[in-house]
Scaffold this motif. Structure first.
Motif, PDB file in Angstrom:
ATOM      1  N   ASP A 241     -42.495 -42.450 -10.566  1.00 12.85           N
ATOM      2  CA  ASP A 241     -41.273 -41.835 -10.015  1.00 12.85           C
ATOM      3  C   ASP A 241     -40.785 -40.631 -10.814  1.00 12.85           C
ATOM      4  OD1 ASP A 241     -41.035 -43.657  -7.834  1.00 12.85           O
ATOM      5  OD2 ASP A 241     -40.228 -45.152  -9.214  1.00 12.85           O
ATOM      6  N   GLN A 242     -41.630 -40.088 -11.688  1.00 13.38           N
ATOM      7  CA  GLN A 242     -41.280 -38.904 -12.459  1.00 13.38           C
ATOM      8  C   GLN A 242     -42.165 -37.744 -12.020  1.00 13.38           C
ATOM      9  OE1 GLN A 242     -38.629 -39.129 -14.449  1.00 13.38           O
ATOM     10  NE2 GLN A 242     -38.526 -41.321 -13.994  1.00 13.38           N
ATOM     11  N   LEU A 243     -41.561 -36.574 -11.811  1.00 10.76           N
ATOM     12  CA  LEU A 243     -42.279 -35.398 -11.350  1.00 10.76           C
ATOM     13  C   LEU A 243     -43.199 -34.859 -12.444  1.00 10.76           C
ATOM     14  CD1 LEU A 243     -42.577 -33.229  -9.060  1.00 10.76           C
ATOM     15  CD2 LEU A 243     -40.813 -31.922 -10.287  1.00 10.76           C
ATOM     16  N   VAL A 244     -44.428 -34.543 -12.071  1.00  9.92           N
ATOM     17  CA  VAL A 244     -45.367 -33.894 -12.984  1.00  9.92           C
ATOM     18  C   VAL A 244     -45.174 -32.390 -12.885  1.00  9.92           C
ATOM     19  CG1 VAL A 244     -47.795 -33.462 -13.507  1.00  9.92           C
ATOM     20  CG2 VAL A 244     -47.044 -35.760 -12.841  1.00  9.92           C
ATOM     21  N   ARG A 245     -44.837 -31.766 -14.018  1.00  7.66           N
ATOM     22  CA  ARG A 245     -44.606 -30.322 -14.054  1.00  7.66           C
ATOM     23  C   ARG A 245     -45.809 -29.659 -14.715  1.00  7.66           C
ATOM     24  NH1 ARG A 245     -39.377 -28.586 -17.159  1.00  7.66           N
ATOM     25  NH2 ARG A 245     -40.674 -29.346 -18.897  1.00  7.66           N
ATOM     26  N   THR A 246     -46.432 -28.740 -14.009  1.00  6.99           N
ATOM     27  CA  THR A 246     -47.643 -28.099 -14.524  1.00  6.99           C
ATOM     28  C   THR A 246     -47.847 -26.748 -13.843  1.00  6.99           C
ATOM     29  OG1 THR A 246     -50.044 -28.306 -14.718  1.00  6.99           O
ATOM     30  CG2 THR A 246     -49.038 -29.324 -12.797  1.00  6.99           C
ATOM     31  N   SER A 247     -48.509 -25.854 -14.548  1.00  9.34           N
ATOM     32  CA  SER A 247     -48.882 -24.570 -13.948  1.00  9.34           C
ATOM     33  C   SER A 247     -50.207 -24.675 -13.190  1.00  9.34           C
ATOM     34  CB  SER A 247     -49.011 -23.498 -15.040  1.00  9.34           C
ATOM     35  OG  SER A 247     -50.003 -23.872 -15.979  1.00  9.34           O
ATOM     36  N   LYS A 248     -50.895 -25.792 -13.332  1.00  9.47           N
ATOM     37  CA  LYS A 248     -52.175 -25.983 -12.657  1.00  9.47           C
ATOM     38  C   LYS A 248     -51.950 -26.281 -11.170  1.00  9.47           C
ATOM     39  CE  LYS A 248     -54.342 -28.069 -16.758  1.00  9.47           C
ATOM     40  NZ  LYS A 248     -55.436 -27.124 -17.000  1.00  9.47           N
ATOM     41  N   LYS A 249     -52.898 -25.884 -10.349  1.00  7.95           N
ATOM     42  CA  LYS A 249     -52.860 -26.245  -8.940  1.00  7.95           C
ATOM     43  C   LYS A 249     -53.303 -27.698  -8.788  1.00  7.95           C
ATOM     44  CE  LYS A 249     -53.131 -22.119  -6.112  1.00  7.95           C
ATOM     45  NZ  LYS A 249     -53.817 -21.485  -4.951  1.00  7.95           N
ATOM     46  N   ILE A 250     -52.611 -28.430  -7.942  1.00 11.64           N
ATOM     47  CA  ILE A 250     -52.932 -29.832  -7.716  1.00 11.64           C
ATOM     48  C   ILE A 250     -53.501 -29.981  -6.314  1.00 11.64           C
ATOM     49  CG2 ILE A 250     -52.071 -32.198  -7.725  1.00 11.64           C
ATOM     50  CD1 ILE A 250     -49.762 -31.266  -9.465  1.00 11.64           C
ATOM     51  N   TYR A 251     -54.641 -30.675  -6.219  1.00 11.52           N
ATOM     52  CA  TYR A 251     -55.296 -30.898  -4.936  1.00 11.52           C
ATOM     53  C   TYR A 251     -55.483 -32.397  -4.724  1.00 11.52           C
ATOM     54  CZ  TYR A 251     -56.566 -25.937  -5.296  1.00 11.52           C
ATOM     55  OH  TYR A 251     -56.529 -24.566  -5.426  1.00 11.52           O
ATOM     56  N   GLY A 252     -55.561 -32.783  -3.453  1.00 13.74           N
ATOM     57  CA  GLY A 252     -55.839 -34.166  -3.094  1.00 13.74           C
ATOM     58  C   GLY A 252     -57.047 -34.225  -2.178  1.00 13.74           C
ATOM     59  N   MET A 253     -57.935 -35.189  -2.406  1.00 17.34           N
ATOM     60  CA  MET A 253     -59.146 -35.338  -1.595  1.00 17.34           C
ATOM     61  C   MET A 253     -59.088 -36.653  -0.826  1.00 17.34           C
ATOM     62  SD  MET A 253     -63.165 -35.071  -2.707  1.00 17.34           S
ATOM     63  CE  MET A 253     -63.249 -36.532  -3.735  1.00 17.34           C
ATOM     64  N   ILE A 254     -59.161 -36.568   0.502  1.00 21.31           N
ATOM     65  CA  ILE A 254     -59.180 -37.761   1.341  1.00 21.31           C
ATOM     66  C   ILE A 254     -60.551 -38.418   1.210  1.00 21.31           C
ATOM     67  CG2 ILE A 254     -58.939 -38.656   3.678  1.00 21.31           C
ATOM     68  CD1 ILE A 254     -56.360 -37.497   2.613  1.00 21.31           C
ATOM     69  N   ASP A 255     -60.574 -39.624   0.651  1.00 18.27           N
ATOM     70  CA  ASP A 255     -61.847 -40.289   0.374  1.00 18.27           C
ATOM     71  C   ASP A 255     -61.739 -41.766   0.750  1.00 18.27           C
ATOM     72  OD1 ASP A 255     -64.225 -41.253  -0.525  1.00 18.27           O
ATOM     73  OD2 ASP A 255     -64.105 -40.392  -2.525  1.00 18.27           O
ATOM     74  N   LEU A 314     -64.896 -28.412  -9.921  1.00 15.38           N
ATOM     75  CA  LEU A 314     -63.452 -28.200  -9.906  1.00 15.38           C
ATOM     76  C   LEU A 314     -63.069 -27.087 -10.871  1.00 15.38           C
ATOM     77  CD1 LEU A 314     -60.780 -29.382  -8.717  1.00 15.38           C
ATOM     78  CD2 LEU A 314     -60.603 -30.706 -10.843  1.00 15.38           C
ATOM     79  N   PRO A 315     -62.285 -26.080 -10.430  1.00 20.10           N
ATOM     80  CA  PRO A 315     -61.850 -25.009 -11.341  1.00 20.10           C
ATOM     81  C   PRO A 315     -61.063 -25.578 -12.520  1.00 20.10           C
ATOM     82  CG  PRO A 315     -61.343 -24.448  -9.057  1.00 20.10           C
ATOM     83  CD  PRO A 315     -61.776 -25.882  -9.056  1.00 20.10           C
ATOM     84  N   PRO A 316     -61.170 -24.966 -13.696  1.00 18.02           N
ATOM     85  CA  PRO A 316     -60.512 -25.511 -14.889  1.00 18.02           C
ATOM     86  C   PRO A 316     -58.988 -25.494 -14.806  1.00 18.02           C
ATOM     87  CG  PRO A 316     -61.498 -23.357 -15.346  1.00 18.02           C
ATOM     88  CD  PRO A 316     -61.998 -23.773 -14.004  1.00 18.02           C
ATOM     89  N   ASP A 317     -58.428 -24.635 -13.966  1.00 21.31           N
ATOM     90  CA  ASP A 317     -56.971 -24.571 -13.844  1.00 21.31           C
ATOM     91  C   ASP A 317     -56.454 -25.449 -12.718  1.00 21.31           C
ATOM     92  OD1 ASP A 317     -58.059 -23.108 -11.794  1.00 21.31           O
ATOM     93  OD2 ASP A 317     -56.595 -21.463 -11.905  1.00 21.31           O
ATOM     94  N   SER A 318     -57.208 -26.498 -12.365  1.00 18.35           N
ATOM     95  CA  SER A 318     -56.849 -27.347 -11.236  1.00 18.35           C
ATOM     96  C   SER A 318     -56.862 -28.813 -11.619  1.00 18.35           C
ATOM     97  CB  SER A 318     -57.826 -27.123 -10.071  1.00 18.35           C
ATOM     98  OG  SER A 318     -57.849 -25.771  -9.671  1.00 18.35           O
ATOM     99  N   ILE A 319     -56.122 -29.598 -10.855  1.00 18.63           N
ATOM    100  CA  ILE A 319     -56.099 -31.055 -10.965  1.00 18.63           C
ATOM    101  C   ILE A 319     -56.507 -31.610  -9.606  1.00 18.63           C
ATOM    102  CG2 ILE A 319     -54.649 -33.097 -11.339  1.00 18.63           C
ATOM    103  CD1 ILE A 319     -52.765 -31.256 -12.958  1.00 18.63           C
ATOM    104  N   LEU A 320     -57.370 -32.610  -9.619  1.00 15.82           N
ATOM    105  CA  LEU A 320     -57.772 -33.243  -8.363  1.00 15.82           C
ATOM    106  C   LEU A 320     -57.405 -34.720  -8.391  1.00 15.82           C
ATOM    107  CD1 LEU A 320     -59.202 -32.896  -5.617  1.00 15.82           C
ATOM    108  CD2 LEU A 320     -61.310 -33.609  -6.742  1.00 15.82           C
ATOM    109  N   ILE A 321     -56.726 -35.156  -7.330  1.00 16.82           N
ATOM    110  CA  ILE A 321     -56.397 -36.564  -7.132  1.00 16.82           C
ATOM    111  C   ILE A 321     -57.213 -37.062  -5.943  1.00 16.82           C
ATOM    112  CG2 ILE A 321     -54.567 -38.250  -6.722  1.00 16.82           C
ATOM    113  CD1 ILE A 321     -54.094 -36.624  -9.243  1.00 16.82           C
ATOM    114  N   VAL A 322     -57.987 -38.105  -6.135  1.00 13.90           N
ATOM    115  CA  VAL A 322     -58.727 -38.710  -5.030  1.00 13.90           C
ATOM    116  C   VAL A 322     -57.805 -39.687  -4.313  1.00 13.90           C
ATOM    117  CG1 VAL A 322     -60.653 -40.209  -4.395  1.00 13.90           C
ATOM    118  CG2 VAL A 322     -60.980 -38.402  -6.085  1.00 13.90           C
ATOM    119  N   ILE A 323     -57.578 -39.426  -3.035  1.00  7.31           N
ATOM    120  CA  ILE A 323     -56.667 -40.225  -2.214  1.00  7.31           C
ATOM    121  C   ILE A 323     -57.490 -41.315  -1.543  1.00  7.31           C
ATOM    122  CG2 ILE A 323     -55.026 -40.167  -0.296  1.00  7.31           C
ATOM    123  CD1 ILE A 323     -54.600 -37.180  -0.954  1.00  7.31           C
TER     124      ILE A 323
END
Length: 349
Positions: A241-255, A314-323
């Motif tokens: 329930d806490q917001l993640v603050r980052t300059s990185k782009k965040i992506y989600g992958m439907i899996d 994955l680009p180094p300035d990115s975060i990926l979350i597998v959904i």
């Protein structure tokens, strides 16, 4: 409080890790490391594409941590395959193969999954889904898709998981990757209804221009991903329930081949340390009309297991979350693989 992601990665804080049996781990993920071990194509198979004239509605059911459906190859024994939007291939081990179909002119490749790896022979044959039933008709029937390319492990090493059959539902690939399962069909829309336990395969576009949709990001051309995963941008990421603050782009992958959650390894341990363990996660995705669709999963659900994942493209300035399924099990997900868009129907909060 907000979690800040820095460039460094701290060591895993003692007591924050989640314990998971080897069997459970291998059942949770199938294809996260796919792509780094694919050999170049040296021969091109027939360009035949099977034209479906009607939609195929498949009953699906949850079994051993995954959604599966019944099918057979060339009229052989009934099998059940794991429906996986994180993988491009229909692939099985020798345990389930009875010499159905015919060899293609595609050279063998070495494929590695989390639970298994080995040399794969590429065959072609008719896939029959079913037995299926329609309302008011007790006589079962089958839906056939001819000339589908599928892989069989000819040499096989078990990495600790149970043998499984994967029905990969990624359609579009890079030029040097083997033909995908859906590539030999004219399927363009997948509709997963996890509430009604049904998967619809359609040759039609079922997402109109007026719908509130979500666009996918294609990582093949800029970042040399092997296939076009179903990846979208994440507007907000909340952990406990806490917001993640980052300059990185965040992506989600439907899996749908993953039951739990995977976070790109470069930030996983830092986030785990700051959060002091994983109790909940929420993802907000912005739609074409500016609305937010929220997906949430939390610890009371036994599928809520968070693990690190490696994504070489994955680009180094990115975060990926597998959904994984833990986020989707109460949703209806419509994927238009030709338009690279998705409609996400989530339960009202």
């Amino acid at each position: 409080k907000k979690f800040n992601i820095r460039s460094d990665i701290r060591a895993n804080k003692r007591g924050c890790g989640q314990r998971l049996s080897r069997k459970a781990f291998n059942q949770t993920i199938t294809t996260l490391i796919y792509g780094a071990f694919v050999l170049p194509v040296e021969a091109v198979d027939s360009s035949f594409v099977n034209d479906m004239t009607s939609d195929i509605r498949l009953p699906i059911y949850f079994y051993d941590g995954a959604y599966v459906c019944d099918f057979s190859i060339e009229g052989g024994a009934k099998l059940f395959g794991q429906l996986d939007t994180g993988s491009p291939f229909l692939i099985l081990t020798n345990d389930f193969y009875q010499n159905q179909g015919r060899r293609t002119n595609l050279p063998d490749t070495y494929e590695r999954y989390t639970g298994e790896e080995g040399l794969v022979q590429w065959n072609q044959g008719t896939i029959r889904f079913g037995p299926l039933k329609t309302e008011g008709n007790s006589i079962p029937y089958f839906e056939s898709v001819p000339d589908v390319i599928f892989g069989v492990f000819t040499t096989y090493m078990n990495n600790g998981g149970d043998s499984s059959i994967i029905i990969g539902l990624i359609k579009n690939r890079a030029d040097d990757v083997r033909p995908t399962f859906l590539e030999k069909t004219n399927v363009r829309t997948l509709v997963f209804d996890f509430v009604q336990n049904e998967l619809l395969l359609s040759s039609r576009s079922l997402i109109s221009s007026r719908e509130d949709k979500i666009s996918f990001v294609d990582f093949r051309y800029k970042f040399n991903a092997p296939v076009q995963h179903y990846i979208c941008e994440i507007e907000n990421l909340l952990i406990n329930d806490q917001l993640v603050r980052t300059s990185k782009k965040i992506y989600g992958m439907i899996d749908t081949g993953a039951s739990g959650v995977y976070v790109s390894e470069k930030v996983f341990y830092e986030l785990q340390s700051q959060a002091r363990g994983w109790r909940s996660m929420e993802l907000d995705v912005k739609t074409s009309k500016g609305n937010l669709k929220s997906l949430r999963a939390s610890r009371p659900d036994p599928l809520f297991v968070v693990l690190p994942g490696k994504f070489p493209w994955l680009p180094p300035d990115s975060i990926l979350i597998v959904i994984g399924i833990v986020f989707l099990q109460q949703c209806k997900v419509t994927l238009d693989v030709d338009k690279s868009t998705m409609v996400l129907d989530v339960p009202a909060t």
